[in-house]
Write a protein that holds these residues in place. Structure first.
Motif, PDB file in Angstrom:
ATOM      1  N   ASP A 141       0.864  -1.178   0.000  1.00 22.76           N
ATOM      2  CA  ASP A 141       0.000   0.000   0.000  1.00 22.76           C
ATOM      3  C   ASP A 141       0.901   1.229   0.000  1.00 22.76           C
ATOM      4  OD1 ASP A 141      -1.703   2.118   0.488  1.00 22.76           O
ATOM      5  OD2 ASP A 141      -2.766   1.150   2.131  1.00 22.76           O
ATOM      6  N   LEU A 142       0.850   2.010  -1.068  1.00 24.22           N
ATOM      7  CA  LEU A 142       1.754   3.149  -1.218  1.00 24.22           C
ATOM      8  C   LEU A 142       1.492   4.248  -0.195  1.00 24.22           C
ATOM      9  CD1 LEU A 142       1.933   3.414  -5.110  1.00 24.22           C
ATOM     10  CD2 LEU A 142       3.573   2.363  -3.549  1.00 24.22           C
ATOM     11  N   GLU A 143       0.258   4.387   0.268  1.00 23.99           N
ATOM     12  CA  GLU A 143      -0.048   5.436   1.248  1.00 23.99           C
ATOM     13  C   GLU A 143       0.514   5.110   2.625  1.00 23.99           C
ATOM     14  OE1 GLU A 143      -4.120   6.732   1.379  1.00 23.99           O
ATOM     15  OE2 GLU A 143      -4.265   6.720  -0.804  1.00 23.99           O
ATOM     16  N   THR A 144       0.332   3.881   3.051  1.00 28.79           N
ATOM     17  CA  THR A 144       0.804   3.503   4.389  1.00 28.79           C
ATOM     18  C   THR A 144       2.198   2.888   4.360  1.00 28.79           C
ATOM     19  OG1 THR A 144      -0.144   1.285   4.254  1.00 28.79           O
ATOM     20  CG2 THR A 144      -1.570   3.037   5.128  1.00 28.79           C
ATOM     21  N   THR A 145       2.702   2.574   3.184  1.00 33.60           N
ATOM     22  CA  THR A 145       3.969   1.866   2.957  1.00 33.60           C
ATOM     23  C   THR A 145       3.981   0.490   3.625  1.00 33.60           C
ATOM     24  OG1 THR A 145       5.212   2.782   4.840  1.00 33.60           O
ATOM     25  CG2 THR A 145       5.244   4.048   2.758  1.00 33.60           C
TER      26      THR A 145
END
Length: 173
Positions: A141-145
Motif C-alpha cells: 500500500d503506497l499510502e501507508t507503505t
C-alpha cells in the motif's frame, strides 16, 4: 482348382501384406514431417533469458529489454517465468537516481515490490544491473507503505544493449 487356390492365397495373404507395407511407409513419412515441424516450432519458442529475479525461494528467469533516457537513467522491462512452477511474471526495474524501483507481477494478479521502508540498492556496471538483499513485499500500500513481507531476494540483468527512452519513442511517433 490350383489356380483358384493361388488366387485366394494372393488375395488373402500377399495383398494385405503389400497394403500394410505401403501404408506404413506413408505413415512413417507423415511422422517424420510432424517431428520436423514440432522441432521447428520448439526452436522458435525457445526464449533467451538475460536475467532473473529472486523473491524468497522463487526464482523467475526473465527476458529483459533495457532502455536508457537522456539523463543516463535505466529502465528494464521483462517477461518470464518460474521454470519449476511455470508461473508467469512481468517485471519493471528502474535504476533512477534517488528513486530506484523494482516490481514483479506474478501470474497477472500478485504484485511484489521492493519495500519502501528498506533501502533499495540497484547498481549498474556497464550493461549489467544488479541488486542484492532486496526486501520484498506483497500487495504494498503506497499510502501507508505497509505490505505483507514476501522474503528477501535479488536480481541480475544483462542488458546486452540499451534502447532509446520509452517516453521519447512514444512521443516521437
Amino acid at each position: 482348382m490350383g489356380l483358384f487356390v493361388k488366387n485366394n492365397y494372393f488375395q488373402l495373404f500377399i495383398l494385405p501384406l503389400l497394403i500394410w507395407v505401403f501404408s506404413s511407409c506413408a505413415t512413417s513419412e507423415n511422422t517424420v514431417e510432424i517431428l520436423e515441424e514440432t522441432q521447428q516450432v520448439e526452436e522458435e519458442n525457445i526464449k533467451v533469458f538475460n536475467g532473473w529475479i529472486q523473491i524468497g525461494n522463487q526464482k523467475f528467469d526473465m527476458e529483459f529489454a533495457c532502455y536508457e533516457n537522456k539523463l543516463g537513467e535505466t529502465t528494464a522491462i521483462g517477461n518470464g517465468e518460474n521454470l519449476k512452477t511455470r508461473e508467469s511474471a512481468e517485471a519493471l526495474v528502474q535504476v533512477f537516481t534517488g528513486k530506484p524501483y523494482v516490481g514483479l507481477l506474478k501470474n497477472g494478479s500478485t504484485m511484489f515490490e521492493a519495500s519502501l521502508n528498506e533501502p533499495l540498492d540497484l547498481s549498474i556496471n556497464g550493461f549489467e544491473i544488479t541488486a542484492g538483499a532486496i526486501s520484498w513485499q506483497k500487495n504494498l500500500d503506497l499510502e501507508t507503505t505497509y505490505g505483507e513481507f514476501a522474503g528477501f531476494g535479488s536480481l541480475f540483468i544483462d542488458c546486452k544493449q540499451f534502447e532509446s527512452d520509452l517516453l521519447e519513442e512514444k512521443f516521437s511517433n
